[in-house]
Enzyme design. Structure first.
Site, mmCIF file in Angstrom:
data_model
loop_
_atom_site.group_PDB
_atom_site.id
_atom_site.type_symbol
_atom_site.label_atom_id
_atom_site.label_comp_id
_atom_site.label_asym_id
_atom_site.label_seq_id
_atom_site.Cartn_x
_atom_site.Cartn_y
_atom_site.Cartn_z
ATOM 1 N N LYS A 13 0.829 -1.212 0.000
ATOM 2 C CA LYS A 13 0.000 0.000 0.000
ATOM 3 C C LYS A 13 0.864 1.263 0.000
ATOM 4 O O LYS A 13 0.649 2.165 -0.801
ATOM 5 C CB LYS A 13 -0.949 0.021 1.217
ATOM 6 C CG LYS A 13 -1.929 -1.142 1.241
ATOM 7 C CD LYS A 13 -2.857 -1.067 2.429
ATOM 8 C CE LYS A 13 -2.164 -1.150 3.771
ATOM 9 N NZ LYS A 13 -1.448 -2.431 4.016
ATOM 10 N N ARG A 88 -9.769 0.835 8.826
ATOM 11 C CA ARG A 88 -9.239 -0.499 9.085
ATOM 12 C C ARG A 88 -10.252 -1.378 9.790
ATOM 13 O O ARG A 88 -9.924 -2.498 10.170
ATOM 14 C CB ARG A 88 -7.986 -0.384 9.944
ATOM 15 C CG ARG A 88 -6.718 -0.818 9.201
ATOM 16 C CD ARG A 88 -5.583 -0.548 10.122
ATOM 17 N NE ARG A 88 -4.375 -1.232 9.861
ATOM 18 C CZ ARG A 88 -3.304 -0.682 9.292
ATOM 19 N NH1 ARG A 88 -3.358 0.529 8.800
ATOM 20 N NH2 ARG A 88 -2.184 -1.354 9.216
ATOM 21 N N ARG A 127 11.449 -5.935 4.694
ATOM 22 C CA ARG A 127 11.167 -4.488 4.609
ATOM 23 C C ARG A 127 12.128 -3.706 5.511
ATOM 24 O O ARG A 127 12.361 -4.075 6.660
ATOM 25 C CB ARG A 127 9.721 -4.210 5.035
ATOM 26 C CG ARG A 127 9.445 -2.716 5.167
ATOM 27 C CD ARG A 127 7.993 -2.374 5.095
ATOM 28 N NE ARG A 127 7.215 -2.800 6.247
ATOM 29 C CZ ARG A 127 5.896 -2.613 6.362
ATOM 30 N NH1 ARG A 127 5.224 -2.023 5.382
ATOM 31 N NH2 ARG A 127 5.257 -3.035 7.434
ATOM 32 N N ARG A 160 11.062 -2.241 11.273
ATOM 33 C CA ARG A 160 9.989 -1.802 12.176
ATOM 34 C C ARG A 160 9.757 -2.870 13.242
ATOM 35 O O ARG A 160 9.716 -4.065 12.931
ATOM 36 C CB ARG A 160 8.693 -1.602 11.373
ATOM 37 C CG ARG A 160 8.608 -0.250 10.716
ATOM 38 C CD ARG A 160 7.453 -0.114 9.755
ATOM 39 N NE ARG A 160 6.170 -0.638 10.235
ATOM 40 C CZ ARG A 160 5.028 -0.539 9.551
ATOM 41 N NH1 ARG A 160 5.010 0.058 8.364
ATOM 42 N NH2 ARG A 160 3.909 -1.026 10.038
ATOM 43 N N ARG A 171 -0.628 -9.416 13.223
ATOM 44 C CA ARG A 171 -1.229 -8.351 12.395
ATOM 45 C C ARG A 171 -2.083 -8.952 11.270
ATOM 46 O O ARG A 171 -3.107 -8.385 10.898
ATOM 47 C CB ARG A 171 -0.127 -7.455 11.818
ATOM 48 C CG ARG A 171 0.487 -6.547 12.889
ATOM 49 C CD ARG A 171 1.812 -5.975 12.451
ATOM 50 N NE ARG A 171 1.694 -5.067 11.349
ATOM 51 C CZ ARG A 171 2.673 -4.820 10.475
ATOM 52 N NH1 ARG A 171 3.848 -5.427 10.598
ATOM 53 N NH2 ARG A 171 2.480 -3.959 9.516
HETATM 54 P P1 ADP Z 1 2.153 -1.929 3.184
HETATM 55 O O1 ADP Z 1 2.193 -0.417 3.155
HETATM 56 O O2 ADP Z 1 0.936 -2.486 2.508
HETATM 57 O O3 ADP Z 1 2.348 -2.493 4.557
HETATM 58 P P2 ADP Z 1 4.741 -1.725 1.809
HETATM 59 O O4 ADP Z 1 4.427 -0.803 0.686
HETATM 60 O O5 ADP Z 1 5.492 -1.170 2.966
HETATM 61 O O6 ADP Z 1 3.382 -2.465 2.311
HETATM 62 O O7 ADP Z 1 5.512 -2.995 1.188
HETATM 63 C C1 ADP Z 1 6.007 -4.034 2.046
HETATM 64 C C2 ADP Z 1 7.395 -4.477 1.542
HETATM 65 O O8 ADP Z 1 7.231 -5.138 0.283
HETATM 66 C C3 ADP Z 1 8.376 -3.324 1.309
HETATM 67 O O9 ADP Z 1 9.664 -3.740 1.713
HETATM 68 C C4 ADP Z 1 8.327 -3.087 -0.209
HETATM 69 O O10 ADP Z 1 9.581 -2.615 -0.701
HETATM 70 C C5 ADP Z 1 8.003 -4.492 -0.742
HETATM 71 N N1 ADP Z 1 7.152 -4.480 -1.923
HETATM 72 C C6 ADP Z 1 6.133 -3.642 -2.230
HETATM 73 N N2 ADP Z 1 5.568 -3.954 -3.416
HETATM 74 C C7 ADP Z 1 6.251 -5.038 -3.873
HETATM 75 C C8 ADP Z 1 6.156 -5.848 -5.070
HETATM 76 N N3 ADP Z 1 5.239 -5.608 -6.026
HETATM 77 N N4 ADP Z 1 7.028 -6.873 -5.188
HETATM 78 C C9 ADP Z 1 7.945 -7.114 -4.232
HETATM 79 N N5 ADP Z 1 8.088 -6.388 -3.102
HETATM 80 C C10 ADP Z 1 7.259 -5.368 -2.922
HETATM 81 P P1 AMP Z 2 0.730 0.535 8.878
HETATM 82 O O1 AMP Z 2 1.884 1.472 8.717
HETATM 83 O O2 AMP Z 2 -0.445 0.886 8.008
HETATM 84 O O3 AMP Z 2 1.146 -0.916 8.763
HETATM 85 O O4 AMP Z 2 0.199 0.742 10.382
HETATM 86 C C1 AMP Z 2 1.038 0.460 11.480
HETATM 87 C C2 AMP Z 2 0.216 0.396 12.757
HETATM 88 O O5 AMP Z 2 -0.407 1.672 13.013
HETATM 89 C C3 AMP Z 2 -0.941 -0.596 12.757
HETATM 90 O O6 AMP Z 2 -0.532 -1.923 13.039
HETATM 91 C C4 AMP Z 2 -1.824 -0.007 13.860
HETATM 92 O O7 AMP Z 2 -1.304 -0.287 15.150
HETATM 93 C C5 AMP Z 2 -1.693 1.493 13.612
HETATM 94 N N1 AMP Z 2 -2.720 1.971 12.666
HETATM 95 C C6 AMP Z 2 -2.524 2.490 11.424
HETATM 96 N N2 AMP Z 2 -3.703 2.824 10.854
HETATM 97 C C7 AMP Z 2 -4.671 2.495 11.763
HETATM 98 C C8 AMP Z 2 -6.084 2.560 11.772
HETATM 99 N N3 AMP Z 2 -6.782 3.029 10.719
HETATM 100 N N4 AMP Z 2 -6.751 2.140 12.878
HETATM 101 C C9 AMP Z 2 -6.090 1.668 13.928
HETATM 102 N N5 AMP Z 2 -4.750 1.546 13.987
HETATM 103 C C10 AMP Z 2 -4.036 1.956 12.908
#
Ligand code: ADP
Ligand code: AMP
Length: 225
Positions: A13, A88, A127, A160, A171
């Site tokens: 995302k 969420r 990541r 993280r 999660r």
């Molecule tokens: P989210 O925001 O949904 O938690 P991220 O955008 O942080 O996910 O992506 C999670 C990990 O996967 C990151 O390390 C990113 O670089 C990697 N990633 C994202 N899209 C792809 C893809 N299409 N193929 C491989 N790795 C990806």
């Molecule tokens: P993310 O960066 O989207 O993976 O979010 C990291 C963490 O932030 C989540 O695991 C939750 O603890 C908190 N968080 C982010 N967005 C929300 C939401 N809409 N509602 C509740 N907690 C959230």
């Protein structure tokens, strides 16, 4: 263009949000990024959120909704926005619906990034996030030129705490139990667009932009700002 991005943790995302927001010239609003910035700055909001985040649980709705309500009142969102990580759960989706109805600006679409749990676990274990600009890298899929250093700003990269394996598993349970129902909710409202989020990042971006094109005129380029 008013769009919500939904998908399990690690679906991509944040990665896609930067390209989509830049392409359509709308601000990206990531609740996770806002919480992490507040944790780093040691604010009251950060203190309220941190325990939940570290455990991989959702931050309570009253805290999250108040933060989003404030953000959506800022002037840069009048032409649209891309929400990453909110709503969420169904309660958050309902409040967002009411808030946007009051403003007379309903959501155009909810874009679901579809990817299975095994791939998500692979993505999250590799990541690495920049402490300074929050840019996201991956040790295998998108490595920085110099290990541990962000190519964008020179900041330090870190794993993280909520990307530890046991927390990732929790999660994903939280996603299935609390967030997946909003996919059904938005499908019932007729605004859900699901795309395959596997394969190279650029291909996923093309699918996302293709799915959303009918809601907005693109600006220039596809590079994140
Ligand atoms: P989210 O925001 O949904 O938690 P991220 O955008 O942080 O996910 O992506 C999670 C990990 O996967 C990151 O390390 C990113 O670089 C990697 N990633 C994202 N899209 C792809 C893809 N299409 N193929 C491989 N790795 C990806
Ligand atoms: P993310 O960066 O989207 O993976 O979010 C990291 C963490 O932030 C989540 O695991 C939750 O603890 C908190 N968080 C982010 N967005 C929300 C939401 N809409 N509602 C509740 N907690 C959230």
């Amino acid at each position: 263009m008013r769009v919500v991005l939904v998908g399990p943790p690690g679906a991509g995302k944040g990665t896609q949000a930067q390209f989509i927001a830049s392409h359509f010239a709308v601000p990206k609003i990531s609740t996770g990024d806002i919480f992490r910035a507040n944790v780093s700055a040691g604010t009251e909001l950060g203190r309220a959120a941190q325990t939940y985040m570290d455990a991989g649980d959702l931050v309570p709705d009253e805290v999250t909704i108040a933060m989003v309500r404030q953000r959506l009142a800022e002037p840069d969102v009048t032409e649209g926005f891309l929400l990453d990580g909110f709503p969420r759960n169904v309660a958050q989706a309902e409040v967002l619906g009411q808030l946007l109805a009051e403003l007379g600006t309903p959501l155009d679409a909810v874009l679901e990034l579809v990817v299975d749990h095994d791939e998500v676990v692979r993505r999250l274990s590799g990541r690495r996030t920049c402490r300074v600009c929050q840019h996201v890298w991956h040790l295998d899929y998108d490595p920085p030129a110099h290990a541990g250093v962000c190519d964008q700003c020179g900041g330090e990269l870190y794993l993280r705490p909520d990307d530890a394996e046991a927390t990732v598993r929790h999660r994903l349970e939280v996603y299935d139990a609390q967030t997946a129902p909003i996919v059904e909710y938005y499908a019932a409202h007729g605004i859900l667009i699901g795309i395959d989020a596997t394969g190279p990042v650029e291909e996923v971006t093309d699918r996302a932009i293709g799915g959303l094109r009918r809601f907005a005129q693109p600006s220039t380029g596809r590079q994140p700002s």
